[in-house]
Motif scaffolding. Sequence first.
Motif, PDB file in Angstrom:
ATOM      1  N   GLY A   1       0.816  -1.207   0.000  1.00  0.00           N
ATOM      2  CA  GLY A   1       0.000   0.000   0.000  1.00  0.00           C
ATOM      3  C   GLY A   1       0.849   1.256   0.000  1.00  0.00           C
ATOM      4  O   GLY A   1       0.603   2.197  -0.774  1.00  0.00           O
ATOM      5  N   ARG A   2       1.865   1.286   0.852  1.00  0.00           N
ATOM      6  CA  ARG A   2       2.759   2.445   0.926  1.00  0.00           C
ATOM      7  C   ARG A   2       3.559   2.591  -0.369  1.00  0.00           C
ATOM      8  O   ARG A   2       3.722   3.704  -0.905  1.00  0.00           O
ATOM      9  N   GLN A   3       4.066   1.495  -0.902  1.00  0.00           N
ATOM     10  CA  GLN A   3       4.854   1.553  -2.133  1.00  0.00           C
ATOM     11  C   GLN A   3       4.009   2.030  -3.308  1.00  0.00           C
ATOM     12  O   GLN A   3       4.489   2.783  -4.166  1.00  0.00           O
TER      13      GLN A   3
ATOM     14  N   GLY B   1      11.563  -4.575  -2.705  1.00  0.00           N
ATOM     15  CA  GLY B   1      12.057  -4.523  -1.344  1.00  0.00           C
ATOM     16  C   GLY B   1      11.700  -3.229  -0.640  1.00  0.00           C
ATOM     17  O   GLY B   1      11.118  -2.313  -1.226  1.00  0.00           O
ATOM     18  N   VAL B   2      12.085  -3.129   0.636  1.00  0.00           N
ATOM     19  CA  VAL B   2      11.787  -1.934   1.414  1.00  0.00           C
ATOM     20  C   VAL B   2      12.696  -0.774   1.028  1.00  0.00           C
ATOM     21  O   VAL B   2      12.432   0.370   1.389  1.00  0.00           O
TER      22      VAL B   2
ATOM     23  N   GLY C   1      10.505   1.959  -2.489  1.00  0.00           N
ATOM     24  CA  GLY C   1      10.581   1.309  -1.193  1.00  0.00           C
ATOM     25  C   GLY C   1       9.701   2.006  -0.178  1.00  0.00           C
ATOM     26  O   GLY C   1       8.643   2.559  -0.511  1.00  0.00           O
ATOM     27  N   LEU C   2      10.154   2.022   1.071  1.00  0.00           N
ATOM     28  CA  LEU C   2       9.357   2.580   2.158  1.00  0.00           C
ATOM     29  C   LEU C   2       9.916   3.899   2.678  1.00  0.00           C
ATOM     30  O   LEU C   2       9.459   4.398   3.720  1.00  0.00           O
TER      31      LEU C   2
ATOM     32  N   GLY D   1       4.181  -0.867  -6.767  1.00  0.00           N
ATOM     33  CA  GLY D   1       5.250   0.060  -6.452  1.00  0.00           C
ATOM     34  C   GLY D   1       6.314   0.189  -7.522  1.00  0.00           C
ATOM     35  O   GLY D   1       7.362   0.791  -7.276  1.00  0.00           O
ATOM     36  N   LEU D   2       6.072  -0.361  -8.720  1.00  0.00           N
ATOM     37  CA  LEU D   2       7.061  -0.322  -9.799  1.00  0.00           C
ATOM     38  C   LEU D   2       6.620   0.653 -10.878  1.00  0.00           C
ATOM     39  O   LEU D   2       5.444   0.656 -11.278  1.00  0.00           O
ATOM     40  N   LEU D   3       7.559   1.442 -11.354  1.00  0.00           N
ATOM     41  CA  LEU D   3       7.299   2.316 -12.488  1.00  0.00           C
ATOM     42  C   LEU D   3       8.549   2.388 -13.345  1.00  0.00           C
ATOM     43  O   LEU D   3       9.641   2.009 -12.926  1.00  0.00           O
TER      44      LEU D   3
END
Length: 320
Positions: A217-219, A276-277, A302-303, A246-248
């Motif tokens: 969710g955060r990514q 990964g974080v 990541g985070l 989380g990938l672009l």
Amino acid sequence: MTLDRSTIWPYDERGEPRRFYYARYGSPTVAEAETRLGALDGGEALLFPSGAGATTALVLSLLKPGDTIALAAGCYFGTGVTFAALERWGLRYVEFDQTGPAPEGVQLVWLEAPSNPFLTMPDLEAAAAHPAPVVVDATVATPVHLRPLEHGADYVLHSATKYLAGHDDALLGVVVCGDPGAGEELRGFRSRTGIVAAPDPAWLLLRGLQTLELRVGRQTETAVMLAGRLREHPKVSSVRHPGIGGLLSFDVNDAEAARRVETSTHLIVNATSLGGVTSVLESRARWEGERVPPGLLRLSCGLEDAEALWDDLAIALENA
């Protein structure tokens, strides 16, 4: 979460094997991870020592010499490399645009949701109408965003090294089968060929799954924000992000500009892999050659603080 490193377990009092007796056929920690993964995707999960190992085992268990795979164009480069390595055993593959239907006359349809690094999403309805079995590599989407078995796919594959484990410290792959019978066949093939996962990375995977939804969710939020800002940047000609995950990826002018950007970040690590974080950035032409635009950069969020990531990117883009 139990870490059991044993490779053998005693028979019962009658001299009969219990559920676990030799690690090539199953082990407690691996089985615990498989139960959790199966619940996430809604099928029977089998763990493998890597994503490529899962890909190889699934293809070899399903196909025979002379069969053809319809592979989503622009998907993970390593999948095509694996299939090309299997051509000497009589397997073939053809690429197709996964936003439309797969070609006729193939024995397996292989999709990626979304594709890496082009971030296209497949037409799952069209794929489900195809007579061949359908595999969806949902590594980037994760079960948080997509459960392909609910959309007619027969198998889901993940490089569990990425988002599922989530900390860049466990090399694993997973196949989730919609049909329990297919799961048993694949389990038998895995046992015979020895493409089995070890307990230590399986334990690390179980640890990572505890925070999967929070991390993804955060990514995703960070990726959406960065994609929006990159689209407005004068040094960026194209941005790809499907709105989930989380990938672009984005393009700068050429390979030299991409190299300057990836080597100018400080918070974002210049390395390969994703999920990964820690945020990771790399130019993909070094691996994929002319298959990708020369200035294409892939960013795995990541985070870290999203504004700090943008500041790092913005400074690096000054060198593009």
